[in-house]
Write a protein that holds these residues in place. Structure first.
Motif, mmCIF file in Angstrom:
data_model
loop_
_atom_site.group_PDB
_atom_site.id
_atom_site.type_symbol
_atom_site.label_atom_id
_atom_site.label_comp_id
_atom_site.label_asym_id
_atom_site.label_seq_id
_atom_site.Cartn_x
_atom_site.Cartn_y
_atom_site.Cartn_z
ATOM 1 N N UNK A 186 0.826 -1.200 0.000
ATOM 2 C CA UNK A 186 0.000 0.000 0.000
ATOM 3 C C UNK A 186 0.861 1.250 0.000
ATOM 4 N N UNK A 187 1.915 1.259 0.817
ATOM 5 C CA UNK A 187 2.823 2.413 0.871
ATOM 6 C C UNK A 187 3.496 2.631 -0.473
ATOM 7 N N UNK A 188 3.901 1.549 -1.120
ATOM 8 C CA UNK A 188 4.544 1.662 -2.429
ATOM 9 C C UNK A 188 3.559 2.208 -3.465
ATOM 10 N N UNK A 189 2.319 1.750 -3.402
ATOM 11 C CA UNK A 189 1.289 2.227 -4.331
ATOM 12 C C UNK A 189 1.025 3.716 -4.125
ATOM 13 N N UNK A 190 0.894 4.123 -2.859
ATOM 14 C CA UNK A 190 0.658 5.536 -2.554
ATOM 15 C C UNK A 190 1.840 6.376 -3.021
ATOM 16 N N UNK A 191 3.049 5.907 -2.790
ATOM 17 C CA UNK A 191 4.245 6.644 -3.225
ATOM 18 C C UNK A 191 4.278 6.774 -4.745
ATOM 19 N N UNK A 192 3.954 5.699 -5.441
ATOM 20 C CA UNK A 192 3.954 5.729 -6.903
ATOM 21 C C UNK A 192 2.879 6.681 -7.434
ATOM 22 N N UNK A 193 1.696 6.632 -6.841
ATOM 23 C CA UNK A 193 0.620 7.531 -7.266
ATOM 24 C C UNK A 193 0.980 8.981 -6.980
ATOM 25 N N UNK A 194 1.571 9.237 -5.836
ATOM 26 C CA UNK A 194 1.977 10.595 -5.487
ATOM 27 C C UNK A 194 3.016 11.119 -6.474
ATOM 28 N N UNK A 195 4.003 10.298 -6.781
ATOM 29 C CA UNK A 195 5.027 10.694 -7.752
ATOM 30 C C UNK A 195 4.401 10.942 -9.117
ATOM 31 N N UNK A 196 3.453 10.112 -9.479
ATOM 32 C CA UNK A 196 2.776 10.255 -10.759
ATOM 33 C C UNK A 196 1.999 11.564 -10.811
ATOM 34 N N UNK A 197 1.255 11.868 -9.762
ATOM 35 C CA UNK A 197 0.469 13.103 -9.722
ATOM 36 C C UNK A 197 1.394 14.311 -9.723
ATOM 37 N N UNK A 198 2.476 14.270 -8.949
ATOM 38 C CA UNK A 198 3.424 15.379 -8.937
ATOM 39 C C UNK A 198 4.061 15.546 -10.310
ATOM 40 N N UNK A 199 4.368 14.459 -10.952
ATOM 41 C CA UNK A 199 4.930 14.517 -12.294
ATOM 42 C C UNK A 199 3.958 15.113 -13.284
ATOM 43 N N UNK A 200 2.683 14.758 -13.183
ATOM 44 C CA UNK A 200 1.678 15.333 -14.061
ATOM 45 C C UNK A 200 1.530 16.815 -13.804
ATOM 46 N N UNK A 201 1.541 17.190 -12.554
ATOM 47 C CA UNK A 201 1.418 18.599 -12.214
ATOM 48 C C UNK A 201 2.572 19.398 -12.779
ATOM 49 N N UNK A 202 3.762 18.876 -12.657
ATOM 50 C CA UNK A 202 4.932 19.585 -13.174
ATOM 51 C C UNK A 202 4.916 19.586 -14.695
ATOM 52 N N UNK A 203 4.495 18.487 -15.297
ATOM 53 C CA UNK A 203 4.484 18.391 -16.745
ATOM 54 C C UNK A 203 3.409 19.232 -17.397
ATOM 55 N N UNK A 204 2.294 19.439 -16.714
ATOM 56 C CA UNK A 204 1.200 20.166 -17.333
ATOM 57 C C UNK A 204 1.550 21.622 -17.550
ATOM 58 N N UNK A 205 2.488 22.170 -16.806
ATOM 59 C CA UNK A 205 2.856 23.567 -16.965
ATOM 60 C C UNK A 205 3.598 23.806 -18.278
ATOM 61 N N UNK A 206 4.114 22.757 -18.892
ATOM 62 C CA UNK A 206 4.834 22.939 -20.139
ATOM 63 C C UNK A 206 4.136 22.271 -21.315
ATOM 64 N N UNK A 207 2.956 21.744 -21.101
ATOM 65 C CA UNK A 207 2.232 21.072 -22.172
ATOM 66 C C UNK A 207 1.447 22.086 -22.995
ATOM 67 N N UNK A 208 1.409 21.876 -24.302
ATOM 68 C CA UNK A 208 0.592 22.727 -25.152
ATOM 69 C C UNK A 208 -0.866 22.581 -24.755
ATOM 70 N N UNK A 209 -1.606 23.663 -24.846
ATOM 71 C CA UNK A 209 -3.009 23.674 -24.443
ATOM 72 C C UNK A 209 -3.886 24.112 -25.603
ATOM 73 N N UNK A 210 -4.924 23.307 -25.894
ATOM 74 C CA UNK A 210 -5.923 23.751 -26.864
ATOM 75 C C UNK A 210 -6.817 24.755 -26.158
ATOM 76 N N UNK A 211 -6.993 25.913 -26.752
ATOM 77 C CA UNK A 211 -7.821 26.959 -26.172
ATOM 78 C C UNK A 211 -8.878 27.354 -27.194
ATOM 79 N N UNK A 212 -10.129 27.150 -26.838
ATOM 80 C CA UNK A 212 -11.244 27.531 -27.717
ATOM 81 C C UNK A 212 -11.553 29.007 -27.505
ATOM 82 N N UNK A 213 -11.814 29.721 -28.584
ATOM 83 C CA UNK A 213 -12.183 31.120 -28.472
ATOM 84 C C UNK A 213 -13.536 31.207 -27.763
ATOM 85 N N UNK A 214 -13.542 31.836 -26.608
ATOM 86 C CA UNK A 214 -14.758 31.854 -25.799
ATOM 87 C C UNK A 214 -15.248 33.270 -25.504
ATOM 88 N N UNK A 215 -14.756 34.243 -26.249
ATOM 89 C CA UNK A 215 -15.238 35.610 -26.072
ATOM 90 C C UNK A 215 -16.073 35.988 -27.294
#
Length: 128
Positions: free
Chosen positions: A11-40
C-alpha cells in the motif's frame, strides 16, 4: 502478521507511486501545449509579435465562439483597450469549419480576446 506487513508495504509503495505520478503530471502540465477555444465575442488575429503594429501572420481571423488555438506559452505585450497585456504564443490555429485543416504557425494571439486570459490565470502555460 506477515500478510499485514506485506499489505502495508504494498500500500505504501502504491501511494508513493501515485503521489510521484500526480506530482509529475502537475509539473508536466505547466509545459504542455493547451488547446484553447475562443470563448469571447471577439474575432482573433494571428500576429507576428505580441502587439498589433508588427502585422499579422495571415489576414484570416479566427472566429469567436467557434475556432481555437494550440498555445505553448504566454508573454506580455500590447495592452488593447485596457484588457491586459497577456498574449499567447501559438503553434496551431484551428478553423472549425468543414474542410479546414489546422494551420501550423508561430504566431501570437491576444489572450483577452481569446478566453479573457483564463488559460493564463489557470497556470497551465509557462511564460515564453
Amino acid at each position: 502478521m506477515r500478510t499485514t506487513i506485506t499489505r502495508r508495504v504494498g500500500t505504501a509503495a502504491t501511494v508513493a507511486a501515485l503521489t510521484a505520478s500526480v506530482l509529475g503530471l502537475g509539473a508536466g502540465s505547466a509545459s504542455a501545449d493547451q488547446y484553447v477555444r475562443l470563448s469571447t465575442t471577439h474575432n482573433v488575429g494571428l500576429y507576428t509579435s505580441p502587439n498589433t503594429w508588427n502585422g499579422k501572420v495571415i489576414e484570416s481571423a479566427l472566429t469567436a465562439g467557434r475556432d481555437g488555438v494550440l498555445a505553448d506559452c504566454w508573454t506580455r505585450g500590447q495592452d488593447i483597450n485596457s484588457n491586459g497585456n497577456v498574449w499567447y504564443h501559438i503553434t496551431y490555429a484551428y478553423w472549425n469549419v468543414p474542410g479546414a485543416f489546422p494551420y501550423a504557425t508561430s504566431a501570437y494571439v491576444y489572450g483577452a480576446y481569446v478566453d479573457n486570459n483564463a488559460t493564463f490565470h489557470s497556470g497551465v502555460l509557462p511564460p515564453c
